[in-house]
Design an enzyme around this catalytic site. Structure first.
Site, mmCIF file in Angstrom:
data_model
loop_
_atom_site.group_PDB
_atom_site.id
_atom_site.type_symbol
_atom_site.label_atom_id
_atom_site.label_comp_id
_atom_site.label_asym_id
_atom_site.label_seq_id
_atom_site.Cartn_x
_atom_site.Cartn_y
_atom_site.Cartn_z
ATOM 1 N N TYR A 101 0.830 -1.211 0.000
ATOM 2 C CA TYR A 101 0.000 0.000 0.000
ATOM 3 C C TYR A 101 0.863 1.259 0.000
ATOM 4 O O TYR A 101 0.889 1.999 -0.949
ATOM 5 C CB TYR A 101 -0.945 -0.020 1.198
ATOM 6 N N SER B 280 -6.773 1.194 -4.527
ATOM 7 C CA SER B 280 -6.785 2.588 -4.074
ATOM 8 C C SER B 280 -5.397 3.193 -4.235
ATOM 9 O O SER B 280 -4.843 3.195 -5.326
ATOM 10 C CB SER B 280 -7.248 2.685 -2.616
ATOM 11 N N ASP C 251 -18.171 4.422 -7.278
ATOM 12 C CA ASP C 251 -17.053 4.777 -6.408
ATOM 13 C C ASP C 251 -17.101 6.275 -6.108
ATOM 14 O O ASP C 251 -16.920 7.101 -6.997
ATOM 15 C CB ASP C 251 -15.735 4.406 -7.083
ATOM 16 N N HIS D 201 -16.186 1.894 -3.949
ATOM 17 C CA HIS D 201 -14.760 1.715 -3.726
ATOM 18 C C HIS D 201 -14.434 0.376 -3.085
ATOM 19 O O HIS D 201 -13.317 -0.105 -3.174
ATOM 20 C CB HIS D 201 -14.251 2.847 -2.841
#
Length: 742
Positions: A514, A594, A677, A712
């Protein structure tokens, strides 16, 4: 941090779900002939051969002569027209892309078996940590969420007494036939007799607030719209509560409806339009206030988030009728201050002068910083959460990205450590402020989520609820290795695989990470990942800079002008997996969502040779225009903005969409996004798919999957999750040679 906030997502719009997961070159030129590789081409992978229809894999996409000039530099944007998601042309283009993706993935051999396995794995359910409320002198009421079997959405249950039976309080599955209505957040009153909760549709997270009578299991007339990511603070009498909401469309300039978060006071039975304004109208529109109240109802605290590295604190004495405005407690300091209120003391966890955090306390009557007392000093581990429960402080630490739970007295004296089952993670403890029991969750890579009840008097833990998973944790090993990044920084990596793994340099491996927003990537349970592990694959989870696993210094080393460090760390992790003999580039996959999708986009444009396949989920990819859409202005504090000359240079240096180069052999790529989203606009995935399809000279497909009636990720029904993950694993397993024979 200190207080337990019962919601599924951050008010800043990010959530990490580990479900599997040249400089400045303008957009590419016209498609090369290799961009139209037929499904009958000898270049097609044997695993996919015969699965494609007799037509080109890639759809040529119309280009326009569009460009912008940033500080004297002209930047082309030939797929700008794909930003208009409501246009009929874009809808038709998206339908064509989805049709090709379906033809490719639906006919991958072994797909039905993958779908069946994922249906079983993802049906084991979920459990959540309870909120405890005192309803009588000798009786507690426990509120918690759980999802079982094929239920699309988790249900909210209430339990009378710690050993009582669970009773359904809110079931969002009954609210829509398709299972796309979700419970976003919830908060019980102090006496446990009323509950406020948020409901949204199709994953858009634009919550509508309702109030439910717990004993009658019926909603009151109260209904408040635009309560996305609501922060709630009940008054002691249970007749009113403070809350946050967003403005209605038409009350602010177009495009600003997802900003201007403001605090109000609602009295049960009043019309929401008549609610009392409390705080926020004089702030920047990207500031995000949340609210907390001391148990006795005297001290009202507003925390104003200004990004992921800074917030401010404001306090008001509700018993002092002369105090009209809030008193500033902390302002203008570049640090995080997370506060929890008790009647006579306020605890603050902060990284001000302590990258790995320390804990202070102060008297709310004397909030000046000079009077703050240090309760827990900064140590080698990151102080991730502190819950004041009864006479104890239950502190959660991260030690090399794995959780530790330690008990302290109110004065900071160590009382001991809570034994956790293995290397794993917990989000922290919850309990009544005046109670003697704490609840905490625990999970690990091969250990399904379990809720424990900790008796603070005896310091003994016992299981309170658990997910039953048909997975033998003892069949897997967890390794901890480190890669050396470009600047010499050591990058930790968790490796999970079957016991007895022999390194042959060709084991199919999936790297996920991430690297942003101070979010911790820790050992966590992912049912779908068992599919990879059971088939002999390796899951590699890297702790990149930009996260919070090693404190604020680690976070800041991967944000704003330091963002390239995140990509360098991931490249180092991938390279280490290869050089250490675990895998090779022909068997290495990449997964991220993301901000992790941005990571994937950067890696496949900077080092396309390192990976065989990449899944890029709900990503940001056009970093020059990202801040113009949805709620993305909130992320300028983390990324920067192209409207600033210096920050433009940072962003343009790595913006994935702007670094797609014609004539490049890109790995196989599956871009996934969703129409509803409300955080990351699907335009990023659309534009990137068009650019990569035009640029690649590889035989590997560039596919776009656009989900309908989904957002999302939060609130996505289990049937849609199963379908999406079936596509993800069909794609990855085909490319990484993991499909089983017919």
């Amino acid at each position: 941090m200190l207080k337990r906030v019962f919601r599924t997502v951050s008010p800043w719009g990010w959530s990490f779900v580990l479900v599997a997961c040249g400089g400045g070159t303008p957009a590419p030129s016209q498609p090369s002939p290799a961009s139209s590789v037929s499904i009958d081409s000898p270049l097609a992978r044997p695993a996919l051969a015969g699965a494609f229809p007799a037509r080109p894999l890639l759809i040529p996409t119309r280009r326009e002569n569009v460009s912008d000039t940033y500080f004297g530099r002209k930047v082309s944007d030939p797929y700008r027209w794909l930003e208009s998601g409501d246009s009929e042309e874009v809808k038709h283009w998206t339908e064509e892309q989805n049709a090709v993706t379906r033809r490719v993935l639906d006919r991958v051999r072994d797909r039905e078996r993958l779908h069946s396995s994922l249906s079983d794995l993802l049906s084991i359910g979920t459990v959540g940590t309870p909120a405890v409320r005192k309803v009588a002198a000798d009786k507690n009421r426990y509120f918690h969420v759980r999802r079982e079997g094929q239920q699309n959405q988790p249900l909210l249950y209430v339990r009378e007494g710690v050993q009582g039976a669970d009773d359904v309080l809110v079931d969002p599955n009954l609210m829509s036939a398709e299972g796309t209505t979700s419970l976003d957040w919830w908060s019980p009153s102090h006496d446990g007799r009323l509950l406020v909760y948020g409901i949204s549709q199709n994953g858009d997270e634009d919550s509508t607030l309702f109030v439910r009578d717990v004993e009658k299991k019926k909603d009151l007339p109260d209904k408040i719209e635009r309560t996305k990511y609501a922060s709630i603070a009940w008054l002691p009498d249970g007749k009113s509560f403070y809350y946050t909401r967003y403005p209605k469309k038409g009350t602010v300039p177009d495009g600003e409806e997802n900003y201007h978060r403001t605090v109000y006071l609602h009295r049960i039975g009043d019309e929401p339009d008549n609610d009392t304004y409390v705080f926020g109208k004089d702030r920047k529109m990207t500031d995000s206030p949340s609210v907390d109240l001391s148990p006795d109802g005297r001290w009202l605290l507003v925390t104003v988030h200004e990004g992921w590295a800074k917030n401010e604190l404001y306090l008001k004495d509700l018993h002092d009728k002369k105090q009209v405005v809030f008193s500033p407690v902390v302002t203008g300091v570049e640090a995080i201050f997370d506060a929890t209120l008790r009647n006579d003391v306020i605890y603050v966890r902060t990284n001000d002068g302590a990258s790995r955090y320390k804990l202070y306390s102060f008297d709310p009557k004397k909030p000046d910083r000079a009077g703050w007392k240090q309760v827990i000093a900064e140590g080698q581990d990151v102080l991730n959460d502190v819950a004041p429960i009864g006479v104890d402080l239950v502190a959660t630490y991260l030690s090399d990205a794995s959780s530790k739970v330690r008990i302290f007295t109110k004065n900071g004296e160590a009382k001991g450590e809570v034994a956790l089952p293995t290397i794993g993670s917990t989000a922290g403890a919850a309990g009544r402020w005046d109670g003697d029991e704490a609840f905490y969750d625990f999970s690990s890579f091969a250990v399904a989520p379990t809720i424990y009840r900790l008796d603070l008097k005896s310091a003994k833990s016992e299981k309170w609820d658990a997910v039953e998973a048909p997975i033998d944790a003892g069949a897997f090993d967890v390794e901890r290795i480190r890669a050396t990044s470009k600047d010499g920084t050591k990058v930790p990596i968790f490796l999970i695989h079957k016991k007895g793994l022999k390194k042959d340099g060709k084991t199919p491996t999936l790297l996920t990470a991430y690297g942003g927003f101070n979010i911790n990537i820790v050992p966590n349970f992912s049912a779908s990942m068992y599919l990879l592990l059971e088939r002999g694959g390796i899951l590699a989870v890297a702790n990149l800079r930009g996260g919070g696993e090693f404190g604020e210094t680690w976070h800041q080393a991967g944000m704003l002008g330091n963002k390239q460090n995140v990509f360098d760390d991931a490249i180092a992790a991938a390279s280490e997996l290869i050089s250490a003999g675990y895998t090779d580039s022909a068997h290495l996959g990449l997964f991220g969502r993301s901000n992790g999708g941005l990571l994937v986009g950067a890696l496949i444009t900077q080092r396309p040779d390192l990976f065989r396949a990449a899944v890029c989920g709900v990503p940001l990819l056009d970093m020059l225009r990202y801040h113009r859409f949805r709620i993305a202005k909130l992320w300028v504090a983390e990324y920067g903005s192209s409207e600033d000359a210096k920050q433009f240079d940072w962003l343009y240096a790595y913006s994935p969409y702007h670094h797609v180069k014609a004539g490049t052999r890109y790995p196989a790529v599956l871009l996934t996004t969703a129409e509803s989203d409300s955080r990351v606009d699907p335009l990023h995935a659309r534009k990137m798919a068009a650019a990569m399809q035009a640029a690649t000279i590889s035989e590997h497909p560039i596919l776009l999957r656009v989900e309908t009636k989904a957002g999302h990720g939060a609130g996505k029904p289990i049937n849609k999750v199963i379908d999406e993950m079936t596509d993800v694993f069909a794609f990855l397993f085909a490319e990484l040679d993991m499909l089983r024979p017919q």
